[in-house]
Scaffold this active site. Structure first.
Site, PDB file in Angstrom:
ATOM      1  N   GLU A  76      44.549 -30.477  73.677  1.00  0.00           N
ATOM      2  CA  GLU A  76      42.977 -30.445  73.793  1.00  0.00           C
ATOM      3  C   GLU A  76      42.170 -30.484  72.635  1.00  0.00           C
ATOM      4  O   GLU A  76      42.777 -30.224  71.425  1.00  0.00           O
ATOM      5  CB  GLU A  76      42.680 -28.981  74.642  1.00  0.00           C
ATOM      6  CG  GLU A  76      42.861 -27.845  74.013  1.00  0.00           C
ATOM      7  CD  GLU A  76      42.908 -26.732  74.846  1.00  0.00           C
ATOM      8  OE1 GLU A  76      42.717 -26.721  75.844  1.00  0.00           O
ATOM      9  OE2 GLU A  76      42.814 -25.640  74.044  1.00  0.00           O
TER      10      GLU A  76
ATOM     11  N   LYS B 251      39.958 -29.742  69.365  1.00  0.00           N
ATOM     12  CA  LYS B 251      39.883 -28.513  68.265  1.00  0.00           C
ATOM     13  C   LYS B 251      38.300 -28.561  68.172  1.00  0.00           C
ATOM     14  O   LYS B 251      37.814 -29.247  67.333  1.00  0.00           O
ATOM     15  CB  LYS B 251      40.423 -28.336  67.035  1.00  0.00           C
ATOM     16  CG  LYS B 251      40.224 -27.187  66.422  1.00  0.00           C
ATOM     17  CD  LYS B 251      41.273 -27.277  65.265  1.00  0.00           C
ATOM     18  CE  LYS B 251      41.311 -26.115  64.464  1.00  0.00           C
ATOM     19  NZ  LYS B 251      39.788 -25.533  64.022  1.00  0.00           N
TER      20      LYS B 251
ATOM     21  N   LYS C  24      44.794 -31.982  62.360  1.00  0.00           N
ATOM     22  CA  LYS C  24      43.335 -32.237  61.631  1.00  0.00           C
ATOM     23  C   LYS C  24      43.314 -33.690  61.757  1.00  0.00           C
ATOM     24  O   LYS C  24      43.934 -34.353  61.318  1.00  0.00           O
ATOM     25  CB  LYS C  24      43.143 -31.520  60.358  1.00  0.00           C
ATOM     26  CG  LYS C  24      43.148 -30.093  60.368  1.00  0.00           C
ATOM     27  CD  LYS C  24      42.057 -29.274  61.014  1.00  0.00           C
ATOM     28  CE  LYS C  24      41.824 -28.057  60.937  1.00  0.00           C
ATOM     29  NZ  LYS C  24      41.791 -27.368  59.661  1.00  0.00           N
TER      30      LYS C  24
ATOM     31  N   TYR D  73      39.401 -20.945  75.778  1.00  0.00           N
ATOM     32  CA  TYR D  73      40.782 -21.789  75.524  1.00  0.00           C
ATOM     33  C   TYR D  73      42.003 -20.677  75.435  1.00  0.00           C
ATOM     34  O   TYR D  73      42.841 -21.349  75.229  1.00  0.00           O
ATOM     35  CB  TYR D  73      40.672 -22.709  74.418  1.00  0.00           C
ATOM     36  CG  TYR D  73      40.311 -22.112  73.176  1.00  0.00           C
ATOM     37  CD1 TYR D  73      40.778 -20.836  72.438  1.00  0.00           C
ATOM     38  CD2 TYR D  73      38.993 -22.734  72.586  1.00  0.00           C
ATOM     39  CE1 TYR D  73      40.265 -20.667  71.318  1.00  0.00           C
ATOM     40  CE2 TYR D  73      38.398 -22.103  71.388  1.00  0.00           C
ATOM     41  CZ  TYR D  73      39.266 -21.137  70.686  1.00  0.00           C
ATOM     42  OH  TYR D  73      38.684 -20.480  69.613  1.00  0.00           O
TER      43      TYR D  73
ATOM     44  N   CYS E 157      46.416 -20.331  25.661  1.00  0.00           N
ATOM     45  CA  CYS E 157      45.708 -19.836  26.827  1.00  0.00           C
ATOM     46  C   CYS E 157      44.295 -20.114  26.215  1.00  0.00           C
ATOM     47  O   CYS E 157      44.036 -19.578  25.118  1.00  0.00           O
ATOM     48  CB  CYS E 157      46.292 -18.686  27.033  1.00  0.00           C
ATOM     49  SG  CYS E 157      45.015 -17.505  28.201  1.00  0.00           S
TER      50      CYS E 157
ATOM     51  N   ASP F 197      34.716 -27.559  66.903  1.00  0.00           N
ATOM     52  CA  ASP F 197      34.189 -27.008  65.525  1.00  0.00           C
ATOM     53  C   ASP F 197      32.837 -26.082  65.589  1.00  0.00           C
ATOM     54  O   ASP F 197      31.619 -26.337  65.623  1.00  0.00           O
ATOM     55  CB  ASP F 197      33.708 -28.186  64.492  1.00  0.00           C
ATOM     56  CG  ASP F 197      33.700 -27.927  63.184  1.00  0.00           C
ATOM     57  OD1 ASP F 197      34.226 -26.726  62.731  1.00  0.00           O
ATOM     58  OD2 ASP F 197      33.179 -28.496  62.468  1.00  0.00           O
TER      59      ASP F 197
HETATM   60  S1  IVH Z   1      43.819 -21.665  70.358  1.00  0.00           S
HETATM   61  C1  IVH Z   1      46.510 -18.304  69.328  1.00  0.00           C
HETATM   62  N1  IVH Z   1      42.495 -23.720  70.997  1.00  0.00           N
HETATM   63  O1  IVH Z   1      40.451 -22.849  65.595  1.00  0.00           O
HETATM   64  C2  IVH Z   1      45.855 -19.424  68.994  1.00  0.00           C
HETATM   65  N2  IVH Z   1      41.747 -22.607  69.027  1.00  0.00           N
HETATM   66  O2  IVH Z   1      41.827 -22.977  63.228  1.00  0.00           O
HETATM   67  C3  IVH Z   1      44.200 -19.441  69.417  1.00  0.00           C
HETATM   68  N3  IVH Z   1      39.553 -23.454  68.023  1.00  0.00           N
HETATM   69  O3  IVH Z   1      40.871 -19.652  65.266  1.00  0.00           O
HETATM   70  C4  IVH Z   1      43.587 -20.617  69.189  1.00  0.00           C
HETATM   71  N4  IVH Z   1      39.264 -25.055  69.280  1.00  0.00           N
HETATM   72  O4  IVH Z   1      38.689 -20.546  66.578  1.00  0.00           O
HETATM   73  C5  IVH Z   1      42.571 -22.803  70.272  1.00  0.00           C
HETATM   74  N5  IVH Z   1      40.999 -25.587  71.762  1.00  0.00           N
HETATM   75  C6  IVH Z   1      41.209 -24.557  70.817  1.00  0.00           C
HETATM   76  C7  IVH Z   1      40.608 -24.618  69.777  1.00  0.00           C
HETATM   77  C8  IVH Z   1      40.744 -23.547  68.728  1.00  0.00           C
HETATM   78  C9  IVH Z   1      39.021 -24.801  68.193  1.00  0.00           C
HETATM   79  C10 IVH Z   1      39.654 -22.588  66.671  1.00  0.00           C
HETATM   80  C11 IVH Z   1      39.823 -21.123  66.913  1.00  0.00           C
HETATM   81  C12 IVH Z   1      41.049 -20.837  65.851  1.00  0.00           C
HETATM   82  C13 IVH Z   1      40.815 -21.869  64.750  1.00  0.00           C
HETATM   83  C14 IVH Z   1      42.046 -22.191  64.211  1.00  0.00           C
END
Ligand code: IVH
Length: 695
Positions: free
Chosen positions: A125, A127, A325, A237, A419, A129
């Site tokens: 899915e 990510k 990323k 999520y 240094c 921002d």
């Molecule tokens: S799952 C245990 N799903 O990305 C894992 N995180 O860089 C829980 N984030 O702290 C995270 N979209 O704030 C998950 N579809 C998504 C996400 C997501 C954004 C964020 C979240 C996390 C950060 C890590």
């Protein structure tokens, strides 16, 4: 305003100027801390503050408890309650390429003991921002909204999340668990962002740099009527604490969350191979410009919840998920100078000072050059025009030099042989990439960095004693060694220039600082070991040492003995997971120096080291027991078995000795099993071990 002008000012002018400065600094503070949207450069802000400080020094009667000068060292109080998360909010590991992704999937399979190419399902899915948020529901009703904070504790923003229409105040649907924490992302859609910024400008307010900053600023408002005006949205999520499981797959959890009333980020899919995952990644990357909200990559999560549980976590990220990323954003700028920074362990790190440039919504003015080889490989010189990139929260890097733009008189960069801080010889050892200052304690840069490490998050974590204050106190001779931190108040009482009288300080801020220090006079053993800043001893190693030696005295005696590689203490040290000869050398080297022992001795007169290990379950059937795994296990891999044992407080060792409590023997166990029998150590089958840890 110049200094002379200030002194010639009459009282009335001075008061007027004071009022104006206070107002202006407060406005900038609010923009910076509450809106996450600074309105002036650091330099401008500093000069306003300095002017205010000088004015108050000249006219002390103007100082009020709420003057901005009275709260240096900590952010202005934000008025949010702290919340401890029932289940920590984790971050994600990253992959940046197809190879990284394949490596990630391979690692998952290896951990689970599956063949490298076994196909496991991953939910994919976007990510988002935005900023993560945890929502707690009790009997289906929203009772708490909290920011992520440092993952362990966040801030209570319930009053603000109640204004977000995407967030249900009462869960819809049926079979709602008594307790359910939903984690997700608060964000602002692109079209809403455009509109918001237009109205900011129309109202004479500065626009936000990007939707993420606007969302963060809106959520951290004390006045929820402001938040209500902001077009915030939410995707759910993941889960925090729950009293009953929602589903046995991640896909199932998505469906349940949707039933409860939470929007799900789309497009999403369930992929079965790294190839399918890559195809999804490319598809979303192409669609990225058309999406209605900002995303910075893809998240892949193992679909099967039972496998998620088996995989568990490593430091602060799950093993069962990762973020892929999108490529870094790039920009062209000029290197004005190359400076050398000296770290805690003396490493000299070259840093490019850049002509400031905006990359992906953030102004960048420094980039790391890593080390001498990197500079030579990329042929980087002062005055060069370069392409830089930044990906996520990674430190900006120089990608390449635009050699056609190089000035005619340019010279190759000479890496220093001394240094830059203490002038001691800097040495690069055979086979090492880093050049190190040999000044040790004599080097002020190293001393300062060590102090900063000592008070940092994973170590003593002293509120209000940040890097800037450490620098200042060091320069003034107030804090030269860690011991000075704990005798600061006692010495301050005798001082003619007490801290409260210093520029930028006051009674309240000085009192707060002393209180913060007093609160940390008791510390867990692992944090204490980590705080000492021994090279290569990070948080995980410190925990293993604490679990093995159980007291500082025990550790010290063992390390002194282990200085002799013939001594059995040396073998015992190497027997600890992840400690090899190099780490052992740094450890025994530290304890071989009298000045280090002396420092620790003086420290322990000021503080108390509590011999427990933080974050490890106590009173389990295997707490503090030493376990050796041998032979091939059926139900899980060695890595999984070790991770599970350690999380239950057991110590995992590589070889059998009198100190071993259990040997868990799988099929074809050989010499270790024989040795266990020889020494009369308890031998368990894999089944017996599993029964023991679940008892
Ligand atoms: S799952 C245990 N799903 O990305 C894992 N995180 O860089 C829980 N984030 O702290 C995270 N979209 O704030 C998950 N579809 C998504 C996400 C997501 C954004 C964020 C979240 C996390 C950060 C890590």
């Amino acid at each position: 305003m110049s200094e002379t002008a200030l002194f010639n000012m009459d009282m009335e002018d001075a008061k007027a100027r004071h009022t104006k400065l206070v107002k202006e600094i407060r406005k900038h503070d609010a923009a910076y801390y509450q809106e996450d949207n600074p309105t002036v450069s650091d330099a401008e802000y500093d000069s306003l503050r300095q002017e205010l400080e000088k004015l108050e020094a000249e006219f002390p009667e103007f100082v009020t408890p709420d003057s901005p000068t009275q709260n240096v060292g900590s952010e202005p109080s934000k008025g949010f309650q702290k919340v401890t998360h029932a289940v920590p909010m984790l971050s994600l590991s990253n992959v940046f390429s197809e190879e990284d992704l394949e490596e990630f999937c391979g690692r998952v399979n290896r951990f689970l003991g599956y063949p490298e190419d076994k196909k496991l399902e991953y939910v994919c899915e976007p990510k988002i921002d935005g900023l993560s948020c945890s929502l707690r529901y009790e009997k289906g009703q929203l009772v708490l909204g909290a920011t992520r904070g440092d993952g362990a504790t966040g801030e209570d923003i319930t009053h603000n999340v109640l204004t977000i229409s995407d967030i249900p105040q009462n869960l819809k649907g049926t079979h709602i668990p008594e307790i359910l924490e939903v984690r997700g992302e608060i964000y602002i859609a692109r079209h809403d962002f455009e509109r918001l910024n237009k109205s900011q400008v129309a109202n004479g307010k500065p626009p936000f740099a990007n939707p993420r900053n606007a969302a963060a600023g809106s959520v951290r408002q004390l006045d929820s009527s402001i938040t209500k005006e902001r077009p915030l949205r939410f995707f759910g999520y993941a889960l925090g604490e729950f009293s009953a499981p929602l589903a046995d797959t991640q896909q199932g959890i998505r469906a349940r969350l949707q039933e409860f009333g939470f929007e799900q980020a789309e497009p999403s899919t369930v992929a079965k191979t790294p190839g399918d995952m890559m195809a999804y990644y490319k598809q979303v990357e192409e669609a990225r410009p058309e999406l209605s909200y900002d995303i910075d990559g893809i998240v892949y999560k193992i679909n099967d919840i039972e496998l998620q549980e088996r995989l568990g976590f490593v430091s602060r990220a799950p093993r069962w998920a990762t973020a892929h990323k999108f490529p870094a954003e790039k920009a062209i700028t000029k290197i004005n100078a190359i400076d050398i920074q000296v770290g805690r362990t003396g490493a000299l790190t070259p840093v490019a000072r850049l002509e400031p440039v905006t990359v992906g919504g953030v102004v960048v003015s420094n980039a790391t050059l890593h080390n001498q080889d990197e500079i030579e490989r990329k042929n980087i010189r002062e005055g060069d025009t370069v392409e830089i990139q930044r990906a996520g929260d990674v430190i900006p890097q120089v990608v390449r030099v635009l050699e056609e733009k190089r000035p005619k008189d340019s010279q190759p960069y000479d890496f220093p042989e001394h240094c830059p801080i203490c002038d001691s010889i800097a040495i690069r050892e055979e086979g090492e990439a880093v050049t190190r200052c040999t000044g040790g304690l004599y080097c002020e840069a190293q001393a300062k960095e060590r102090l900063k490490h000592f008070v940092s998050k994973g170590a003593f974590d002293i509120d209000g004693l940040g890097a800037k204050i450490i620098e200042q106190f060091y320069e003034e001779g107030l804090v030269k060694t860690p011991v000075d931190i704990f005798t600061l108040q006692a010495n301050d009482k005798k001082s003619l220039t007490p801290i409260r009288k210093k520029e930028g300080w006051g009674d309240v801020s000085a009192k707060n600082l002393f209180e913060a220090i007093d609160n940390k006079r008791e510390i867990s053993l692992n944090r204490f070991i980590y705080a000492l800043g021994i090279r290569q001893v990070g948080e995980a190693t410190a925990k293993r040492l604490a679990a093995t030696y159980t007291s500082f005295q025990g550790l010290k005696e063992a390390m002194i003995k282990a200085g002799d590689v013939e001594d059995e203490a040396y073998a015992e040290l190497l027997n600890i997971e992840d400690i090899g000869p190099a780490v052992a050398k740094d450890l025994t080297g530290f304890f071989a120096e009298n000045h280090n022992l002396d420092l620790v001795e003086r420290l322990t007169q000021e503080i108390r080291v509590d011999n427990h290990v933080q974050d490890v379950k106590q009173n389990t059937p295997v707490s503090a027991k030493t376990v050796v795994f041998t032979g091939s296990l059926e139900k899980m891999t060695r890595a999984e078995a070790k991770a599970r044992a350690e999380s239950l407080g057991a110590k995992v060792a590589g070889s059998v000795s009198k100190k071993t409590d259990y040997v868990v023997a799988g099929a074809d166990a050989g010499s270790k099993l024989a040795k266990a029998k020889d020494l009369g150590v308890d031998v368990l089958t894999e089944e017996e071990w599993l029964a023991l840890i679940s008892s």
